[in-house]
Design an enzyme around this catalytic site. Sequence first.
Site, PDB file in Angstrom:
ATOM      1  N   TYR A   1       0.676  -1.170   0.230  1.00  0.00           N
ATOM      2  CA  TYR A   1      -0.015   0.101  -0.111  1.00  0.00           C
ATOM      3  C   TYR A   1       0.845   1.047   0.126  1.00  0.00           C
ATOM      4  O   TYR A   1       0.528   2.230  -0.827  1.00  0.00           O
ATOM      5  CB  TYR A   1      -0.911  -0.200   1.179  1.00  0.00           C
ATOM      6  CG  TYR A   1      -1.849   1.266   1.395  1.00  0.00           C
ATOM      7  CD1 TYR A   1      -3.052   1.310   0.619  1.00  0.00           C
ATOM      8  CD2 TYR A   1      -1.733   2.173   2.394  1.00  0.00           C
ATOM      9  CE1 TYR A   1      -3.604   2.541   0.685  1.00  0.00           C
ATOM     10  CE2 TYR A   1      -2.311   3.087   2.564  1.00  0.00           C
ATOM     11  CZ  TYR A   1      -3.410   3.405   1.830  1.00  0.00           C
ATOM     12  OH  TYR A   1      -4.241   4.487   1.991  1.00  0.00           O
TER      13      TYR A   1
ATOM     14  N   LYS B   1       1.037   3.814  -2.949  1.00  0.00           N
ATOM     15  CA  LYS B   1       0.739   5.486  -2.696  1.00  0.00           C
ATOM     16  C   LYS B   1       1.962   6.645  -2.796  1.00  0.00           C
ATOM     17  O   LYS B   1       1.554   7.621  -3.266  1.00  0.00           O
ATOM     18  CB  LYS B   1       0.152   5.781  -0.956  1.00  0.00           C
ATOM     19  CG  LYS B   1      -1.226   5.106  -0.858  1.00  0.00           C
ATOM     20  CD  LYS B   1      -2.281   5.565  -2.070  1.00  0.00           C
ATOM     21  CE  LYS B   1      -3.890   5.217  -1.419  1.00  0.00           C
ATOM     22  NZ  LYS B   1      -4.890   5.690  -2.503  1.00  0.00           N
TER      23      LYS B   1
END
Length: 304
Positions: free
Chosen positions: A173, A177
């Site tokens: 993640y 991002k």
Amino acid sequence: MSAPPLCEGRVVIITGAGRGLGRAHALAYAAEGARLVVNDLGVGLDGTPAADSPARQVAEEIRAAGGEAVAHGGDIATTEGAASLVRVALETYGRLDTLVNNAGFLRDRMLVNLGEDDWDAVMRVHLKGHFLPLRQAAAHWRAEARAGRVPDARVVNTSSGAGLLGSVGQGNYSAAKAGIVALTLVAAAETARYGVQVNAIAPAARTRMTERAFADTMAAPAEGFDVMDPGNVSPLVVWLGSAASAGVTGRVFETEGGRITVMEGWRPGPSVDKGARWTPAEAGETARGLLARADTPGTVYGAR
């Protein structure tokens, strides 16, 4: 005499708009006069299919309040899904002004336990799911500009504090991002000539992705200001997606509760140039000296 709605007449696509932040954004845009394409694949927190259609529910909620909205349930991490997303906006409303990339889910694991499938799945939805709708929208806006109809277009991407600082147990993640931030900077530079502004937010709010992992922090208070209400993030997203944000592009904003922060990314710090090749020992000694003069980096989320 009151001012006209901030997004009156604008056509806005929002991905992952069936719940949480995306739903809050959609309702906020509709309240400011925008016409919406509400996208949501309707999957569970881990990306598996769900039985309901949250995109349809949000579109119906907007229409019931007197707004204009259409649902889109396609997979925006595929070329056809992203193309159909833009096509729905053009066929329904005849134009496209703003794209808000918001879709995502989690498959958290510590690095030594993080499987390749979980890495690929998160990269696909977050990073590829930003790239493909952005590419389709940018291609449309380029065509408009070349035809002499230069748009006043906006893109708002969704990064995270995890992408800026890192987050323990979220290597996939965090990397996705962080990639979204870099994609934002490149897109802002490349599409400016076509009348497009591209920015990113790093929000902190109560969503399906955070209410379990950070249960104590995300819990709504019994009374008073609900800092983690996802609706707190939406006003900035609406402004960034409106014509009022003219001149603001290639920037990242962290937003939480009533706080908005302009994030300042990588930039040169202390530096030494010998003008010749270092030995390993010299390089190490110099690096330590530079680190002593440099700012201390932020702490990775979850680090002890």
